[in-house]
Design a protein around this motif. Sequence first.
Motif, PDB file in Angstrom:
ATOM      1  N   LEU A  22       1.010  -1.157   0.015  1.00 15.80           N
ATOM      2  CA  LEU A  22       0.037  -0.020   0.143  1.00 15.80           C
ATOM      3  C   LEU A  22       0.821   1.211  -0.035  1.00 15.80           C
ATOM      4  CD1 LEU A  22      -2.736  -1.148   2.446  1.00 15.80           C
ATOM      5  CD2 LEU A  22      -2.695  -1.146  -0.062  1.00 15.80           C
ATOM      6  N   ALA A  23       0.388   2.538  -0.792  1.00 19.71           N
ATOM      7  CA  ALA A  23       1.120   3.617  -0.713  1.00 19.71           C
ATOM      8  C   ALA A  23       0.780   4.247   0.654  1.00 19.71           C
ATOM      9  CB  ALA A  23       0.607   4.345  -1.797  1.00 19.71           C
ATOM     10  N   THR A  24       1.892   5.176   1.133  1.00 21.46           N
ATOM     11  CA  THR A  24       1.866   5.956   2.182  1.00 21.46           C
ATOM     12  C   THR A  24       1.424   7.538   1.846  1.00 21.46           C
ATOM     13  OG1 THR A  24       4.170   6.431   2.109  1.00 21.46           O
ATOM     14  CG2 THR A  24       3.585   4.450   3.371  1.00 21.46           C
ATOM     15  N   LYS A  25       1.244   8.078   2.675  1.00 22.62           N
ATOM     16  CA  LYS A  25       0.903   9.398   2.533  1.00 22.62           C
ATOM     17  C   LYS A  25       2.243  10.084   1.861  1.00 22.62           C
ATOM     18  CE  LYS A  25      -2.698  10.363   5.910  1.00 22.62           C
ATOM     19  NZ  LYS A  25      -3.090  11.343   6.900  1.00 22.62           N
ATOM     20  N   ALA A  26       3.392   9.621   2.244  1.00 23.16           N
ATOM     21  CA  ALA A  26       4.697  10.183   1.874  1.00 23.16           C
ATOM     22  C   ALA A  26       5.000  10.105   0.238  1.00 23.16           C
ATOM     23  CB  ALA A  26       5.873   9.810   2.650  1.00 23.16           C
ATOM     24  N   ASP A  27       4.335   8.535   0.228  1.00 19.54           N
ATOM     25  CA  ASP A  27       4.563   8.260  -1.371  1.00 19.54           C
ATOM     26  C   ASP A  27       3.696   9.096  -2.294  1.00 19.54           C
ATOM     27  OD1 ASP A  27       6.273   6.151  -0.731  1.00 19.54           O
ATOM     28  OD2 ASP A  27       4.914   4.685  -0.537  1.00 19.54           O
ATOM     29  N   ILE A  28       2.644   9.323  -1.639  1.00 22.19           N
ATOM     30  CA  ILE A  28       1.568  10.087  -2.658  1.00 22.19           C
ATOM     31  C   ILE A  28       2.070  11.581  -2.797  1.00 22.19           C
ATOM     32  CG2 ILE A  28      -0.853  10.975  -2.556  1.00 22.19           C
ATOM     33  CD1 ILE A  28      -1.531   8.520  -1.441  1.00 22.19           C
ATOM     34  N   GLU A  29       2.627  12.097  -1.688  1.00 21.99           N
ATOM     35  CA  GLU A  29       3.039  13.584  -1.603  1.00 21.99           C
ATOM     36  C   GLU A  29       4.381  13.585  -2.816  1.00 21.99           C
ATOM     37  OE1 GLU A  29       2.050  16.276  -0.699  1.00 21.99           O
ATOM     38  OE2 GLU A  29       0.400  15.467   0.168  1.00 21.99           O
ATOM     39  N   ARG A  30       5.217  12.721  -2.955  1.00 26.99           N
ATOM     40  CA  ARG A  30       6.412  12.583  -3.772  1.00 26.99           C
ATOM     41  C   ARG A  30       5.682  12.321  -5.117  1.00 26.99           C
ATOM     42  NH1 ARG A  30       9.231   8.608  -0.341  1.00 26.99           N
ATOM     43  NH2 ARG A  30       8.595   7.200  -1.703  1.00 26.99           N
TER      44      ARG A  30
END
Length: 54
Positions: A22-30
């Motif tokens: 699963l993607a984390t919030k940090a992954d989505i921000e990047r």
Amino acid sequence: MTTQSGSLPERVARIEGVLEHLATKADIERLKFTLVSLQLAGLAIILAAIRLWM
């Protein structure tokens, strides 16, 4: 829908395996930052091409 039998440690291991993908919030921000950067670079290229053309 099938029911999966197994001991508690096996079920926990399966859930942990799924959570690793699963993607984390940090992954989505990047990802957002990367997409905005690509858009700005594309816009700069288009504007430079228009300026050279005219």
